[in-house]
Enzyme design. Structure first.
Site, PDB file in Angstrom:
ATOM      1  CG  HIS A 148      -0.302  -8.824   4.330  1.00 17.91           C
ATOM      2  ND1 HIS A 148      -0.313  -9.605   5.508  1.00 17.91           N
ATOM      3  CD2 HIS A 148      -1.651  -8.558   4.591  1.00 17.91           C
ATOM      4  CE1 HIS A 148      -0.736  -9.540   6.465  1.00 17.91           C
ATOM      5  NE2 HIS A 148      -2.535  -9.425   5.984  1.00 17.91           N
ATOM      6  CD  GLU A 184      -8.800  -9.137   7.145  1.00 10.56           C
ATOM      7  OE1 GLU A 184      -8.359  -9.824   6.512  1.00 10.56           O
ATOM      8  OE2 GLU A 184      -7.687  -9.095   8.170  1.00 10.56           O
ATOM      9  CB  CYS A 233      -0.400  -0.693   0.821  1.00  9.29           C
ATOM     10  SG  CYS A 233      -1.364  -0.904   0.007  1.00  9.29           S
TER      11      CYS A 233
END
Length: 325
Positions: free
Chosen positions: A253, A244, A259
């Site tokens: 993203h 976040e 990842c």
């Protein structure tokens, strides 16, 4: 080379599309056959330490697989973000004034995040981003955002919380990440969200609720560290926290590799994504924060060793062996 390192572990077998996303390319100069790379933006040769940090070594990084039913990319269309798109877009970097990551324990109708959890999160945030991190005093946000009871569980509107957090920003804040035990939702049509952050903004929030084995047993989330090992909670909490906050730098993203910045639709998918950044996202964050990549990995290794998480320390040992040999 570190003891026990695999001499072939730093081979790069990834295609040109993935290398281009990182912002490097193979050195095709006459006679070159030693897997050297060139920085596509600065022209630095692949033998330079800088480029070595972002070469995706075989066995340490994996390209994204085709999503399965219920996975994030199966239900959300995302184009991803290359390193070039990041540096030519509206990314954020810390500066001489705005240089601290603040963690804000947010309380609604349940207990705040306990000190045993929040203190390690503060330390890991400082390591991950190479910036000062500080925990603020717990604060009640009850009544400052919409809430509801969904499937017997109390939830709070994450999007509305981002706006409500504005008054909590300190002068030296790069960003403020709210942490709560309350379950979150982003809009009425969604069942839940692990966390939410403003893209290239300075506020975000995430919940620990769904990381607990007793989630759903009570209307208001209760943490029980005798039932859920602290190490398990921290592996999940650090991952979501850094994900976040990563968005608050302007990192989208990731769709290139497995990842930490992959989206996730459910707990199994969240648990399955790595606790580390792929080479594309690592290069973005290093460009923004200018940390020493090797020192950062060493500090992470010390942290996860203290938390007794061998799967993460093993990955870090292998990664460091390829960067320091």
């Amino acid at each position: 080379m570190a003891s026990g390192a695999n001499p072939s572990a730093n081979k790069c077998l990834f295609d040109d599309h993935l290398l281009q996303a990182i912002g490097i390319k193979k050195d095709t100069s006459a006679g070159r056959d030693d897997c050297s790379y060139i920085d596509m933006f600065a022209g630095k040769q692949g033998q330079a330490t800088y480029i070595k940090m972002f070469v995706p070594e075989e066995g340490l990084f994996e390209p994204m697989e085709k999503p399965k039913s219920g996975d994030w990319l199966k239900e959300h269309t995302e184009r991803g973000q290359t390193f070039k798109q990041f540096i030519t877009g509206s990314y954020r970097s810390p500066d001489s004034v705005h240089k601290t990551v603040y963690l804000l324990p947010m309380v609604f109708k349940e207990d705040p995040v306990p000190p045993e959890v929040i203190a390690p999160l503060e330390r890991f945030a400082a390591i991950f981003f190479g910036m000062p991190a500080s925990v603020m005093a717990p604060e009640s946000f009850l009544g400052r955002a919409s809430d509801r009871v969904n499937a017997g569980v109390y939830q709070v509107h994450a999007g509305e919380l981002l706006g409500a957090m504005g008054k909590n920003l300190k002068r030296d804040a790069f960003c403020c990440a709210g942490i709560t035990m309350a379950d979150l939702y982003p809009r009425e049509s969604w069942n839940f969200v692990f966390g939410l952050a403003s893209s290239a903004g300075n506020t975000g929030v995430y919940s620990l609720a769904r990381y607990l084995s007793n989630f759903g047993d009570h209307q208001y989330t209760r943490i029980d560290l005798t039932r859920d090992p602290l190490s398990v909670i921290l592996v999940r909490a650090c991952k979501t926290m850094c994900h976040e906050i990563g968005h608050m730098f302007g990192i989208r993203h990731c769709v290139h590799f497995k990842c930490l910045m992959n989206g996730s639709n459910h707990l199994a998918e969240s648990d399955g994504r790595p606790n580390f950044l792929c080479p594309v996202c690592l290069r973005k964050l290093q460009h923004a924060c200018r940390f020493d990549v090797v020192k950062r990995y060493r500090d992470m290794r010390e942290f996860w060793s203290e938390q007794r998480v061998p799967t993460l320390t093993d990955w870090l040992d292998r990664r460091l062996s390829t960067l320091t040999c």
